[in-house]
Design a protein around this motif. Structure first.
Motif, short mmCIF file in Angstrom:
data_model
loop_
_atom_site.label_atom_id
_atom_site.label_comp_id
_atom_site.label_asym_id
_atom_site.label_seq_id
_atom_site.Cartn_x
_atom_site.Cartn_y
_atom_site.Cartn_z
N LEU A 85 0.83 -1.20 0.00
CA LEU A 85 0.00 0.00 0.00
C LEU A 85 0.87 1.26 0.00
O LEU A 85 1.77 1.40 0.83
CB LEU A 85 -0.90 -0.01 1.24
N LEU A 86 0.60 2.18 -0.91
CA LEU A 86 1.34 3.43 -0.99
C LEU A 86 0.60 4.49 -0.18
O LEU A 86 -0.59 4.72 -0.38
CB LEU A 86 1.46 3.89 -2.44
N THR A 87 1.33 5.16 0.72
CA THR A 87 0.66 6.04 1.69
C THR A 87 1.21 7.47 1.69
O THR A 87 0.84 8.25 2.57
CB THR A 87 0.77 5.45 3.11
N THR A 88 2.06 7.82 0.74
CA THR A 88 2.57 9.19 0.66
C THR A 88 2.44 9.70 -0.77
O THR A 88 2.50 8.92 -1.73
CB THR A 88 4.05 9.27 1.08
N PRO A 89 2.28 11.02 -0.94
CA PRO A 89 2.23 11.58 -2.30
C PRO A 89 3.47 11.24 -3.12
O PRO A 89 3.37 10.95 -4.32
CB PRO A 89 2.11 13.09 -2.05
N ALA A 90 4.63 11.25 -2.48
CA ALA A 90 5.87 10.94 -3.20
C ALA A 90 5.85 9.51 -3.74
O ALA A 90 6.28 9.26 -4.88
CB ALA A 90 7.08 11.16 -2.29
N ALA A 91 5.37 8.58 -2.93
CA ALA A 91 5.31 7.18 -3.36
C ALA A 91 4.34 7.01 -4.52
O ALA A 91 4.59 6.24 -5.45
CB ALA A 91 4.91 6.29 -2.19
N VAL A 92 3.21 7.74 -4.47
CA VAL A 92 2.24 7.66 -5.56
C VAL A 92 2.86 8.20 -6.85
O VAL A 92 2.76 7.59 -7.92
CB VAL A 92 0.96 8.43 -5.20
N ARG A 93 3.51 9.36 -6.78
CA ARG A 93 4.14 9.94 -7.96
C ARG A 93 5.23 9.03 -8.52
O ARG A 93 5.35 8.86 -9.74
CB ARG A 93 4.73 11.31 -7.62
N GLU A 94 6.00 8.43 -7.63
CA GLU A 94 7.07 7.52 -8.07
C GLU A 94 6.49 6.32 -8.81
O GLU A 94 7.03 5.89 -9.84
CB GLU A 94 7.89 7.06 -6.87
N ALA A 95 5.37 5.78 -8.31
CA ALA A 95 4.75 4.63 -8.97
C ALA A 95 4.21 5.01 -10.34
O ALA A 95 4.40 4.28 -11.32
CB ALA A 95 3.63 4.07 -8.09
N VAL A 96 3.54 6.15 -10.43
CA VAL A 96 2.99 6.58 -11.71
C VAL A 96 4.11 6.80 -12.71
O VAL A 96 4.02 6.36 -13.88
CB VAL A 96 2.15 7.87 -11.53
N THR A 97 5.19 7.43 -12.29
CA THR A 97 6.33 7.65 -13.17
C THR A 97 6.96 6.32 -13.59
O THR A 97 7.34 6.13 -14.75
CB THR A 97 7.38 8.53 -12.48
N GLY A 98 7.08 5.40 -12.64
CA GLY A 98 7.67 4.10 -12.94
C GLY A 98 6.86 3.31 -13.95
O GLY A 98 7.41 2.72 -14.88
N PHE A 99 5.53 3.29 -13.80
CA PHE A 99 4.69 2.57 -14.75
C PHE A 99 4.72 3.24 -16.12
O PHE A 99 4.67 2.56 -17.15
CB PHE A 99 3.26 2.46 -14.23
N ALA A 100 4.81 4.57 -16.14
CA ALA A 100 4.95 5.26 -17.42
C ALA A 100 6.22 4.81 -18.13
O ALA A 100 6.23 4.61 -19.35
CB ALA A 100 4.95 6.77 -17.21
N GLY A 101 7.29 4.62 -17.36
CA GLY A 101 8.54 4.16 -17.93
C GLY A 101 8.46 2.76 -18.51
O GLY A 101 9.24 2.41 -19.42
N LEU A 102 7.53 1.95 -18.01
CA LEU A 102 7.34 0.60 -18.53
C LEU A 102 6.42 0.59 -19.75
O LEU A 102 6.21 -0.47 -20.35
CB LEU A 102 6.74 -0.31 -17.46
N GLY A 103 5.87 1.76 -20.10
CA GLY A 103 4.99 1.84 -21.26
C GLY A 103 3.52 1.73 -20.95
O GLY A 103 2.71 1.54 -21.87
N ALA A 104 3.14 1.86 -19.66
CA ALA A 104 1.72 1.79 -19.32
C ALA A 104 0.97 2.97 -19.92
O ALA A 104 1.48 4.09 -19.98
CB ALA A 104 1.54 1.77 -17.81
N ASP A 105 -0.24 2.71 -20.36
CA ASP A 105 -1.10 3.76 -20.89
C ASP A 105 -1.92 4.43 -19.80
O ASP A 105 -2.37 5.57 -19.97
CB ASP A 105 -2.06 3.17 -21.94
N GLU A 106 -2.13 3.72 -18.70
CA GLU A 106 -2.95 4.24 -17.61
C GLU A 106 -2.55 3.54 -16.32
O GLU A 106 -2.15 2.37 -16.33
CB GLU A 106 -4.44 3.99 -17.90
N VAL A 107 -2.65 4.26 -15.23
CA VAL A 107 -2.46 3.69 -13.90
C VAL A 107 -3.73 3.91 -13.10
O VAL A 107 -4.22 5.04 -13.01
CB VAL A 107 -1.26 4.31 -13.16
N MET A 108 -4.27 2.84 -12.53
CA MET A 108 -5.44 2.93 -11.66
C MET A 108 -4.96 2.97 -10.21
O MET A 108 -4.29 2.05 -9.75
CB MET A 108 -6.36 1.72 -11.87
N LEU A 109 -5.30 4.06 -9.52
CA LEU A 109 -4.95 4.21 -8.11
C LEU A 109 -6.10 3.66 -7.29
O LEU A 109 -7.15 4.30 -7.16
CB LEU A 109 -4.70 5.68 -7.78
N TYR A 110 -5.93 2.46 -6.74
CA TYR A 110 -7.03 1.79 -6.06
C TYR A 110 -7.08 2.20 -4.59
O TYR A 110 -6.13 1.99 -3.83
CB TYR A 110 -6.91 0.27 -6.19
#
Length: 281
Positions: free
Chosen positions: A240-265
């Protein structure tokens, strides 16, 4: 890259507030999970209500357990929702892993994969306007998009990911950043193997909780209860991601893998998380 919101299931009546806030923010999609033997809203019914309260944002099953449902009726429900939302439905599908869900639905758990393949063949047929078969005509309405709504498949094993290329439009990866890349590569490889044009749509999912301690605690408790059947709920909660920095890092990381969308559950029930996530992005 698009970012969507995965909706909590604890208080169905509150989801209208979540949907309206997400619609007013930067979010692309509202996602809702599916279980049968659990205290959660039925996703197609709930998403129909949320679609009626919004006008822009997409609504997505994440994932709908198709083998638990009658195929012809499911095809009709999906086509109706897709048509009435103007094509805003994204149909995420999977087979599910709980014995009790299958027991209650009267479906043998060891036939779920084969059943899903058979269901997709029939639903694609019906969505194209062709007859059900001998003695029965077409089952309408026609969906907004010719051939049916966008279909994503979730799963981890190669047989599940292969369905993306056989029947679908994209892959939904409910996996951490550390191993989502391999799943994306598998989806791309099957896509090429089947001679599909372009690239599969790749959607990632990550669990988040932003807010005071009680919000995070609420999310952790909800996740633990939901994933108890896996035998490793503690491991799931650890992600579970619980900080804004961790959320931004995950979104950036998935973008780097070529994801078209990230669902924040969001498993926690506080709708203020929508605004916190918007600020975090």
């Amino acid at each position: 890259m698009n970012v969507g919101i995965g909706l909590p299931i604890g208080d169905p009546a509150s989801l209208l507030s979540w949907a309206r806030r997400a619609e007013a923010g930067p979010f692309s999609t509202l996602g809702l999970l599916d279980r049968l033997v659990y205290d959660n809203p039925e996703p197609l019914v709930a998403l129909a209500v949320l679609a009626g309260a919004t006008s822009r944002i997409r609504v997505q099953t994440e994932v709908l357990l198709a083998p638990l449902r009658d195929t012809a009726l499911l095809a009709k429900q999906v086509a109706t929702l897709d048509r009435m939302t103007g094509g805003r439905l994204v149909l995420g599908l999977g087979v599910g892993g709980r014995d009790d869900d299958h027991q209650v639905a009267g479906v043998a758990v060891n036939t779920r994969g084969r059943r899903l393949d058979e269901q997709m063949a029939l639903m694609r047929r019906l969505w194209s306007g062709r007859s059900w078969g001998d003695g029965a005509g077409p089952i309408g309405p026609r969906p907004a998009r010719p051939g049916g709504p966008e279909v994503l498949f979730g799963g981890f094993k190669p047989a599940a990911i292969e369905r993306v290329a056989r029947w679908g439009d994209g892959f939904l990866a409910a996996a951490p950043l550390s191993w989502a890349g391999g799943l994306f590569d598998t989806a791309r490889a099957f896509w090429q193997q089947y001679g599909r044009d372009g690239e599969p749509r790749l959607v990632a999912q990550v669990d988040v909780a932003l807010g005071p301690a009680h919000v995070v605690d609420d999310a952790r408790a909800a996740m633990h209860a939901y994933y108890a059947f896996t035998g490793m709920p503690d491991r799931m909660v650890e992600g579970l991601l619980t900080t804004p920095a961790a959320v931004r890092e995950a979104v950036t990381g998935f973008a780097g893998l070529g994801a078209d969308e990230v669902m924040l559950y969001c498993h926690g029930s506080d709708p203020d998380q929508v605004d916190r996530l918007a600020d975090a992005l």
